[in-house]
Design a protein around this motif. Structure first.
Motif, PDB file in Angstrom:
ATOM      1  N   LYS A  55      34.627   2.043-156.375  1.00 17.08           N
ATOM      2  CA  LYS A  55      35.657   0.996-156.453  1.00 17.08           C
ATOM      3  C   LYS A  55      36.472   0.951-155.162  1.00 17.08           C
ATOM      4  CE  LYS A  55      39.213  -0.751-159.598  1.00 17.08           C
ATOM      5  NZ  LYS A  55      39.969  -0.490-160.848  1.00 17.08           N
ATOM      6  N   TYR A  56      36.807   2.135-154.653  1.00 13.80           N
ATOM      7  CA  TYR A  56      37.569   2.212-153.405  1.00 13.80           C
ATOM      8  C   TYR A  56      36.759   1.631-152.244  1.00 13.80           C
ATOM      9  CZ  TYR A  56      39.498   4.315-149.170  1.00 13.80           C
ATOM     10  OH  TYR A  56      39.999   4.511-147.903  1.00 13.80           O
ATOM     11  N   ILE A  57      35.490   2.000-152.141  1.00  8.91           N
ATOM     12  CA  ILE A  57      34.643   1.530-151.038  1.00  8.91           C
ATOM     13  C   ILE A  57      34.506   0.011-151.074  1.00  8.91           C
ATOM     14  CG2 ILE A  57      32.277   1.552-150.128  1.00  8.91           C
ATOM     15  CD1 ILE A  57      32.140   4.510-151.114  1.00  8.91           C
ATOM     16  N   ILE A  58      34.280  -0.553-152.258  1.00  8.83           N
ATOM     17  CA  ILE A  58      34.138  -2.010-152.372  1.00  8.83           C
ATOM     18  C   ILE A  58      35.448  -2.705-152.031  1.00  8.83           C
ATOM     19  CG2 ILE A  58      33.616  -3.926-153.929  1.00  8.83           C
ATOM     20  CD1 ILE A  58      31.827  -2.033-155.510  1.00  8.83           C
ATOM     21  N   ASN A  59      36.563  -2.172-152.531  1.00  3.30           N
ATOM     22  CA  ASN A  59      37.864  -2.789-152.244  1.00  3.30           C
ATOM     23  C   ASN A  59      38.180  -2.775-150.755  1.00  3.30           C
ATOM     24  OD1 ASN A  59      38.387  -3.436-154.899  1.00  3.30           O
ATOM     25  ND2 ASN A  59      39.571  -1.592-155.316  1.00  3.30           N
ATOM     26  N   GLU A  60      37.870  -1.657-150.088  1.00  5.65           N
ATOM     27  CA  GLU A  60      38.096  -1.576-148.647  1.00  5.65           C
ATOM     28  C   GLU A  60      37.211  -2.570-147.910  1.00  5.65           C
ATOM     29  OE1 GLU A  60      40.284   0.772-146.676  1.00  5.65           O
ATOM     30  OE2 GLU A  60      41.139   0.291-148.637  1.00  5.65           O
ATOM     31  N   PHE A  61      35.984  -2.726-148.353  1.00  6.40           N
ATOM     32  CA  PHE A  61      35.058  -3.675-147.729  1.00  6.40           C
ATOM     33  C   PHE A  61      35.540  -5.112-147.932  1.00  6.40           C
ATOM     34  CE2 PHE A  61      31.004  -6.083-147.555  1.00  6.40           C
ATOM     35  CZ  PHE A  61      30.577  -5.683-146.289  1.00  6.40           C
ATOM     36  N   CYS A  62      36.030  -5.411-149.116  1.00  7.25           N
ATOM     37  CA  CYS A  62      36.528  -6.760-149.409  1.00  7.25           C
ATOM     38  C   CYS A  62      37.839  -7.047-148.677  1.00  7.25           C
ATOM     39  CB  CYS A  62      36.704  -6.952-150.913  1.00  7.25           C
ATOM     40  SG  CYS A  62      35.118  -7.046-151.794  1.00  7.25           S
ATOM     41  N   ALA A  63      38.580  -5.988-148.338  1.00  2.00           N
ATOM     42  CA  ALA A  63      39.814  -6.179-147.562  1.00  2.00           C
ATOM     43  C   ALA A  63      39.511  -6.704-146.168  1.00  2.00           C
ATOM     44  CB  ALA A  63      40.591  -4.864-147.476  1.00  2.00           C
ATOM     45  N   LEU A  64      38.263  -6.592-145.727  1.00  2.06           N
ATOM     46  CA  LEU A  64      37.850  -7.127-144.424  1.00  2.06           C
ATOM     47  C   LEU A  64      37.486  -8.603-144.500  1.00  2.06           C
ATOM     48  CD1 LEU A  64      35.581  -4.155-143.272  1.00  2.06           C
ATOM     49  CD2 LEU A  64      37.953  -4.618-142.600  1.00  2.06           C
ATOM     50  N   GLY A  65      37.590  -9.209-145.696  1.00  2.00           N
ATOM     51  CA  GLY A  65      37.327 -10.635-145.845  1.00  2.00           C
ATOM     52  C   GLY A  65      36.122 -10.967-146.700  1.00  2.00           C
ATOM     53  N   ASN A  66      35.471  -9.969-147.284  1.00  3.88           N
ATOM     54  CA  ASN A  66      34.267 -10.193-148.080  1.00  3.88           C
ATOM     55  C   ASN A  66      34.604 -10.310-149.564  1.00  3.88           C
ATOM     56  OD1 ASN A  66      32.413  -9.583-145.728  1.00  3.88           O
ATOM     57  ND2 ASN A  66      33.475  -7.624-145.905  1.00  3.88           N
ATOM     58  N   THR A  67      33.749 -11.025-150.303  1.00  8.10           N
ATOM     59  CA  THR A  67      33.954 -11.122-151.746  1.00  8.10           C
ATOM     60  C   THR A  67      32.997 -10.223-152.516  1.00  8.10           C
ATOM     61  OG1 THR A  67      32.471 -13.026-151.955  1.00  8.10           O
ATOM     62  CG2 THR A  67      34.813 -13.489-151.601  1.00  8.10           C
ATOM     63  N   TYR A  68      31.991  -9.694-151.826  1.00  8.40           N
ATOM     64  CA  TYR A  68      31.085  -8.737-152.457  1.00  8.40           C
ATOM     65  C   TYR A  68      30.562  -7.782-151.391  1.00  8.40           C
ATOM     66  CZ  TYR A  68      27.121 -11.373-150.490  1.00  8.40           C
ATOM     67  OH  TYR A  68      26.239 -11.974-149.642  1.00  8.40           O
ATOM     68  N   MET A  69      29.819  -6.751-151.853  1.00  7.04           N
ATOM     69  CA  MET A  69      29.253  -5.769-150.930  1.00  7.04           C
ATOM     70  C   MET A  69      27.759  -5.635-151.187  1.00  7.04           C
ATOM     71  SD  MET A  69      30.653  -1.943-150.143  1.00  7.04           S
ATOM     72  CE  MET A  69      30.205  -1.076-148.630  1.00  7.04           C
ATOM     73  N   PRO A  70      26.949  -5.750-150.150  1.00  5.47           N
ATOM     74  CA  PRO A  70      25.509  -5.549-150.338  1.00  5.47           C
ATOM     75  C   PRO A  70      25.225  -4.173-150.924  1.00  5.47           C
ATOM     76  CG  PRO A  70      25.942  -6.525-148.193  1.00  5.47           C
ATOM     77  CD  PRO A  70      27.269  -6.145-148.770  1.00  5.47           C
ATOM     78  N   PHE A  71      24.307  -4.127-151.862  1.00  6.48           N
ATOM     79  CA  PHE A  71      23.998  -2.908-152.606  1.00  6.48           C
ATOM     80  C   PHE A  71      23.600  -1.765-151.670  1.00  6.48           C
ATOM     81  CE2 PHE A  71      21.532  -0.092-155.298  1.00  6.48           C
ATOM     82  CZ  PHE A  71      22.194  -0.149-156.508  1.00  6.48           C
ATOM     83  N   GLU A  72      22.719  -2.050-150.708  1.00  6.82           N
ATOM     84  CA  GLU A  72      22.229  -1.000-149.814  1.00  6.82           C
ATOM     85  C   GLU A  72      23.351  -0.452-148.933  1.00  6.82           C
ATOM     86  OE1 GLU A  72      19.301   0.398-150.007  1.00  6.82           O
ATOM     87  OE2 GLU A  72      18.849  -0.950-151.688  1.00  6.82           O
ATOM     88  N   LEU A  73      24.253  -1.322-148.503  1.00  4.83           N
ATOM     89  CA  LEU A  73      25.384  -0.875-147.685  1.00  4.83           C
ATOM     90  C   LEU A  73      26.321   0.000-148.509  1.00  4.83           C
ATOM     91  CD1 LEU A  73      26.893  -0.941-145.001  1.00  4.83           C
ATOM     92  CD2 LEU A  73      27.988  -3.074-145.723  1.00  4.83           C
TER      93      LEU A  73
END
Length: 749
Positions: free
Chosen positions: A215-233
């Motif tokens: 949850k933390y990793i996805i939230n940090e990634f979305c804080a960069l402007g994304n709405t989702y995170m690629p599964f492999e990343l």
């Protein structure tokens, strides 16, 4: 780290809201002044303090407290003195003597575990016990929180925030889920929360830890402007941060999906992981965009072509074909997007469209994402424009949480909504806006799609345009008056990948060549401090000239620029108050910026029309420090010369100096003069869109200082940080589906 111990002799200042104090303690040899966050401190307490010695310019040597612990007395005499000091409400010297005489060395044990036994003492009834118990428990709770959390690097200020958020349940809440701190308390990251969790016995490969980490990793990634995170990343970062295997991460992801905590979708043959808020926001925007695009609207009894000609005649102008197309489209369609660069007549179109609708007796609302953009819209149209937050009436729900009052159940009461500066709107705000639009209300979205995308998650304007679901009009014709400005001409050249025209005589676009970063810095300072104010006496160096840098770090980043410029533009004097916060010094008169949305902070209107007071200060709002209230440990900021906000010290992490700001943060703002340092930096950051956005913020003059090589690199560089957004895919996926097309054909028949 230095440590001292002593008894609190007197409290000079105490802020009860955030626990900040200035006090004297009596050590073994001398009286010491201490400053810092020590909630519920009282005279007579024996404290063990950890911190740093500092020199205050006015009050001399002080001990700045970073951690503390109360040392409770162990002797009967010490216990009596402790209670008699007034540390606990309801107990004075006389009562303290009676309590100690009755319970002796077990007094503190009784207070901890059998406080009802105080009724054994004459003069203490149930009401007084309630007062004593409330005071004692409150102090014990905060003390326990401090002792528990400070060993993990949590500051006293953050401890206060934790106590305010969770109250008496703070330690229990943290023990149950230490990772909640990363979501609820600003300044606490995953590493701190993970340190607490591991100390509590949470195994490295526990599903609980992995789930929180994901949850933390996805939230940090979305804080960069994304709405989702690629599964492999996500797997790659999960391995690195959590130190677990792909199989362990995939198992938790699978279980979280079954439990409805996250969503996993296949988008263009790639697995993508969504947190629920962004997933449902994308669904909401998709559904409403399609509904507005394909709804039957009541035909309007308007002779559009006649009204256009009348507007041209009255204003002595001639519209370009694309402008006429945009005006007709706004009347004929339920939703329309108008996009174009500077000088292409977007504001003139808004004026004409609004006039046509109002002449037909229709109610038009206008709004923009920021206060400055809304103010410019008001000035340009001579009609009221609001921020989107104000349009949607931000307020408290029944459960006392912040939300918009205007939504599906209470839509906007108008016939037309016109939104300007739409490139700044993120997926969350667009979803809230569209929810409040009733079917039958026309929506006109205006913005420059070539500017940087929103600071928040999503790529909303570009996704809507590229979905080809709505009527889109691109404005490319630059009008004669606009062609006189090299700012506008060069903005379009840069957008087309061409080198701008530099240093044309008597124009408004200048380039000062310099290869050395230190020389660039000195030139920027000289320009804002002397050369430009001397060139035009109407330009105030604090208010009218803005430095925009591509990045935060480095010699020419905003952090260093702000330190240098503060000393030049607002130097330290004996009459200016100061407040040190982390690595920043805030000074009376400083130019500052709000760097995150705060929906709850209160403001008071001191000038202009509108409500006398309200709530909400938003990311990118710029103001000036009017006062630093040392007694209440707060800073008073005035935004846009209209709204006054009092910042308690616990909210100072939301403010930053704004003599220089990043180009990203300048979106939606305009400044008479813009200075941009040009230097080589990370290729993904130093790109054409960034340069174009910075230049289009200027109204009267642009000065670029730096390397011609860096300037050329940015113009040629189309690379940028890829934004992972599924809005375009969602809309086109439905448009291309057989079910949708069958329904559409049936509707047409």
């Amino acid at each position: 780290m230095p440590q001292i111990q002593g008894v609190v002799e007197d409290i000079i200042f105490q802020n009860e809201d955030n626990g900040y104090v200035v006090a004297h303690i009596k050590g073994s040899e001398e009286k010491i002044t201490i400053v810092g966050f020590i909630p519920y401190i009282t005279e007579g307490q024996n404290l063990e303090l950890e911190g740093q010695w500092v020199i205050h310019p006015q009050f001399g040597q002080q001990f700045k407290v970073e951690a503390y612990e109360e040392v409770l007395p162990s002797t009967i005499v010490g216990i009596e003195r402790y209670l008699a000091s007034g540390v606990i409400s309801g107990i004075g010297p006389v009562t303290a003597k009676k309590i100690v005489e009755r319970f002796g060395e077990k007094t503190l044990e009784v207070l901890d575990n059998e406080i009802e036994r105080l009724t054994e003492i004459e003069g203490i009834g149930e009401k007084k016990i309630e007062l004593i118990q409330e005071s004692y428990l409150r102090q014990r709770e905060v003390k326990n929180i401090m002792v528990f959390l400070q060993t993990y690097g949590v500051t006293p200020n953050q401890c206060v925030k934790i106590y305010k958020r969770f109250g008496a349940n703070s330690i229990t809440a943290v023990k149950q889920n230490p990772y909640i701190l990363t979501e609820e308390i600003s300044g606490i990251g995953f590493k701190t929360a993970d340190k607490i969790a591991r100390s509590l016995g949470v195994e490295a490969n526990s599903a609980f830890r992995i789930g929180s980490g994901i949850k933390y990793i996805i939230n940090e990634f979305c804080a960069l402007g994304n709405t989702y995170m690629p599964f492999e990343l996500l797997l790659k970062q999960g391995r690195s941060i959590l130190g677990v295997t792909d199989e362990e991460i995939e198992k938790v992801l699978y279980d979280s999906t079954l439990e409805g905590k996250i969503k996993v979708e296949i988008i263009e043959n790639e697995r993508c992981v969504f947190t629920l808020p962004f997933y449902y926001c994308e669904l909401g925007v998709t559904r409403k965009i399609l509904t507005l695009s394909f709804s039957d609207y009541q035909p309007l009894n308007i002779d559009v072509e006649f009204e256009i000609k009348e507007f041209e005649r009255i204003n002595n102008i001639s519209f370009a074909d694309s402008q006429v197309e945009a005006i007709i489209g706004a009347v004929q369609n339920g939703i329309e997007v108008i996009t174009g660069g500077p000088g292409t007549g977007k504001t003139t179109i808004i004026n004409c469209i609004t006039g046509i609708f109002e002449k037909a007796g229709m109610k038009v609302f206008m709004a923009a994402p920021t206060g400055r953009a809304a103010k410019r819209m008001t000035e340009a149209t001579q009609r009221e424009a609001k921020t989107i937050h104000r349009l949607l009436e931000l307020g408290f729900n029944e459960d006392e949480s912040m939300d918009f009052i205007r939504d599906e159940s209470s839509p906007l009461e108008c016939d037309v909504v016109i939104i300007d500066e739409a490139s700044m709107i993120d997926i969350m705000l667009m979803n809230s806006l569209l929810k409040a639009v009733a079917i039958g209300t026309r929506v006109i979205i205006v913005g420059d799609v070539d500017q940087l995308p929103s600071v928040g998650p999503g790529n909303v304007l570009r996704d809507i345009i590229e979905s080809k679901c709505v009527k889109v009009v691109r404005l490319k014709h630059i009008f004669r008056q606009a062609k006189e400005s090299m700012i506008i001409v060069n903005a379009h050249k840069i957008n087309n990948g061409e080198m701008p025209l530099l240093n044309e005589k008597n124009k408004d676009f200048y380039f000062i060549r310099s290869e050395d970063p230190n020389q660039i810095l000195n030139t920027v300072i000289e320009l804002i401090n002397k050369r430009l104010p001397n060139f035009n006496k109407d330009w105030n160096k604090m208010q009218h000239i803005q430095i925009l840098s591509p990045m935060r770090k480095g010699n020419l980043g905003v952090v260093n620029l702000n330190k240098e410029l503060q000393d030049i533009l607002n130097p330290k004097t004996y009459y200016k108050k100061e407040k040190t916060f982390r690595d920043l010094i805030f000074r009376t008169g400083d130019k500052v910026m709000q760097i995150k949305n705060n929906y709850t902070i209160k403001w008071t209107r001191i000038k202009g029309e509108g409500e006398a007071e309200g709530i909400g200060v938003f990311n990118g709002d710029v103001g000036y420090i009017e006062d630093i209230d040392e007694e209440n440990d707060s800073i008073v900021v005035v935004f846009d010369e209209e709204r006054k906000v009092v910042y308690e010290s616990s909210f100072l992490d939301e403010l930053d100096l704004a003599y220089a700001i990043t180009i990203h943060k300048s979106q939606g703002s305009e400044f008479p003069v813009v200075i941009i340092p040009a230097f080589m930096g990370p290729p993904l950051l130093m790109n054409k869109n960034l340069l174009y956005t910075g230049i289009t913020r200027a109204k009267q003059m642009v000065v670029i200082v730096g390397s011609i090589k860096a300037l050329q690199f940015m113009i040629n560089n189309n690379r940028s940080f890829e934004r992972f957004s599924a809005l375009k895919w969602r809309i086109t996926d439905i448009l291309e589906s057989d079910i949708f097309n069958d329904n559409l054909e049936g509707k047409e028949e």
